[in-house]
Design an enzyme around this catalytic site. Structure first.
Site, PDB file in Angstrom:
ATOM      1  N   ASN A 212      38.575  38.907  35.741  1.00 48.46           N
ATOM      2  CA  ASN A 212      38.600  37.569  36.331  1.00 48.46           C
ATOM      3  C   ASN A 212      37.553  36.698  35.649  1.00 48.46           C
ATOM      4  OD1 ASN A 212      36.002  37.696  37.879  1.00 48.46           O
ATOM      5  ND2 ASN A 212      37.076  39.433  38.815  1.00 48.46           N
ATOM      6  N   ASP A 281      39.965  43.769  42.680  1.00 47.25           N
ATOM      7  CA  ASP A 281      40.450  44.541  43.834  1.00 47.25           C
ATOM      8  C   ASP A 281      41.400  45.660  43.420  1.00 47.25           C
ATOM      9  OD1 ASP A 281      39.064  43.210  45.932  1.00 47.25           O
ATOM     10  OD2 ASP A 281      40.350  41.462  45.583  1.00 47.25           O
ATOM     11  N   LYS A 291      46.080  52.517  22.140  1.00 49.85           N
ATOM     12  CA  LYS A 291      46.571  51.157  22.392  1.00 49.85           C
ATOM     13  C   LYS A 291      48.093  51.188  22.608  1.00 49.85           C
ATOM     14  CE  LYS A 291      46.970  46.652  20.337  1.00 49.85           C
ATOM     15  NZ  LYS A 291      47.304  46.041  19.078  1.00 49.85           N
ATOM     16  N   LYS A 340      34.761  38.371  57.374  1.00 45.81           N
ATOM     17  CA  LYS A 340      34.151  39.289  56.375  1.00 45.81           C
ATOM     18  C   LYS A 340      32.812  39.806  56.866  1.00 45.81           C
ATOM     19  CE  LYS A 340      36.723  37.664  52.623  1.00 45.81           C
ATOM     20  NZ  LYS A 340      36.973  36.567  51.754  1.00 45.81           N
ATOM     21  N   LYS A 344      32.624  43.800  57.159  1.00 47.04           N
ATOM     22  CA  LYS A 344      31.784  44.544  56.204  1.00 47.04           C
ATOM     23  C   LYS A 344      30.378  44.787  56.753  1.00 47.04           C
ATOM     24  CE  LYS A 344      34.391  42.626  52.328  1.00 47.04           C
ATOM     25  NZ  LYS A 344      34.489  42.502  50.880  1.00 47.04           N
TER      26      LYS A 344
END
Ligand code: CTP
Length: 404
Positions: A212, A281, A291, A340, A344
């Site tokens: 990301n 995630d 490859k 959250k 958590k």
């Protein structure tokens, strides 16, 4: 800055304005509050007050020229910068503000400020029109964004005959701000902070990965600021192109599984965990050791769930460590952040709205600090300023936990 030294040092920089005479009162006030004070002046400042005045008040040599013969063989502007727990510029002229905003260092004072790692407080004093000019305000904003603390000038009759904003703030107000910064400069001494940062890369084959756009800037800024405030810092980071922050243990990892292992290895010793990493995630369920050729391209990539590192740390926590998470949301920011927080088992969530332009790959962000019973919305701020505000809250949580 030497964390072992009992008495903290404040370097007062005096620039060329009539308010320079008030710097004498400021210096005395800081000394009454128990600080060691060292004064550095610009040439122009010496036209208003002599170095001898400050030397007599502080009992310390006063630095003016970069080229003076020093009894001490160390490079003076560097040693002054290192000694400073806080730097206070009072009065600070429009000219010196402009120089600092552009990173210029052409005399003892500006060189010392550029070399200093300590927080810098600026108390401007100038003619109203000079203060209000766009260019001055732009320079002030640029410095504010970099973490300089400004004490707004007061209103009143100015030396030039004008009436308006531009008067140097009251010396006691400046001393209060310096004292608050000095306290903050030590508020994480002895605390072990574990920070996760950056993205993770989940390999598909030796050259391809799922990842990301996280730059790691926020996590690095947090690690750097925590170390500056006296913490022992471990920074576990995914692949980013940022240099190691000074005085921080940096552990560079690639995947979420490696990040989990590195974080857990340091969790026992940690008093605070700040999870700013944008952990992937999912990872490709299989890794091709060679490859993958175009001709062998799979129709679909099967994904496996990565562990939620922060949730696992929350579960392993016996209430000893303070846990801080981040949440990137596009709507109902506070409500999702609270979910959250509970899921958590966190003490604080730094929530940011990523529906607009801010967030990944930017210097700035707009966040809400969400705890079980409060939600503090902050304006758009530089990531370094956010790091500082976050650590103010973390320091308060640490001392509240110690007091329990
Ligand atoms: N986190 C983590 N390990 C993961 C995923 C997230 O440690 N595998 C941490 C992040 O570092 C961050 C917080 O958990 O502190 C983010 O929680 P998350 O549930 O992933 O929230 P978002 O990124 O906002 O994503 P979503 O709302 O889609 O769940």
């Amino acid at each position: 800055m030497n964390p072992k030294r009992e008495q903290q040092t404040i370097v007062v920089g005096v620039t060329g304005g009539i308010g320079a005479y008030k710097a004498c009162e400021l210096v005395r006030d800081l000394m009454r509050r128990g600080f060691r004070v060292k004064v550095v002046m610009t040439e122009a400042a010496t036209r208003f007050v002599t170095p001898l005045t400050f030397r007599t008040l502080t009992g310390e040599p006063v630095a003016v020229s970069l080229w003076a013969d020093e009894p001490d063989s160390r490079v003076h502007h560097i040693s002054l910068a290192e000694e400073a727990d806080v730097v206070v510029l009072a009065p600070c002229t429009a000219n010196v503000i402009a120089k600092l905003a552009h990173g210029r260092a052409d005399d003892m004072l500006t060189t010392t400020v550029l070399a200093a790692e300590a927080p810098v407080i600026v108390a401007p004093a100038m003619n109203t029109h000079m203060w209000r000019k766009d260019i001055t305000q732009a320079n002030v904003s640029a410095l504010r964004a970099r973490g300089f603390v400004f004490i707004e000038p007061g209103k009143g009759a100015l030396a030039c005959g004008d009436v308006g904003e531009g008067r140097l703030a009251d010396p006691a107000t400046i001393a209060d701000a310096a004292e608050a910064e000095a306290r903050r400069a030590r508020d994480l001494a002895g605390v072990h902070v574990l920070v996760t940062a950056g993205p993770t890369h989940e390999p598909l084959d030796p050259v391809r990965f799922i990842g990301n756009r996280s730059s790691g800037k926020t996590g690095f800024a947090i690690a750097e600021e925590a170390a500056r405030r006296g913490a022992r810092v471990s920074l576990v980071t995914g692949p980013v192109s940022l240099p190691d922050p000074f005085g921080v243990e940096v552990v560079r990892v690639t995947t979420a599984l490696q990040m989990r292992a590195a974080a857990f290895a340091r969790f026992e010793a940690a008093d605070v965990v700040i999870a700013s990493a944008a952990v992937a995630d999912f990872r490709p369920a299989t890794f091709a050791s060679g490859k993958i050729k175009k001709s062998d391209a799979p129709d679909a990539v099967v994904l496996a769930r990565n562990p939620d590192i922060l949730a696992e740390l929350g579960e392993a926590n016996d209430g000893r460590a303070i846990l801080v998470g981040f949440a990137a949301e596009t709507s109902d920011v506070v409500a999702y952040a609270r979910e959250k927080l509970a899921a958590k088992r966190l003490d604080l969530v730094v929530a940011n709205d990523v529906s607009g332009e801010l967030g990944f790959e930017t210097e700035e962000n707009r966040v809400v600090f969400v705890s079980a019973d409060s939600a503090e919305e902050r304006p758009v701020l530089d990531k370094r300023v956010i790091a500082r505000e976050l650590l103010d809250r973390v320091a308060a949580l640490v001392s509240a936990r110690k007091a329990r």
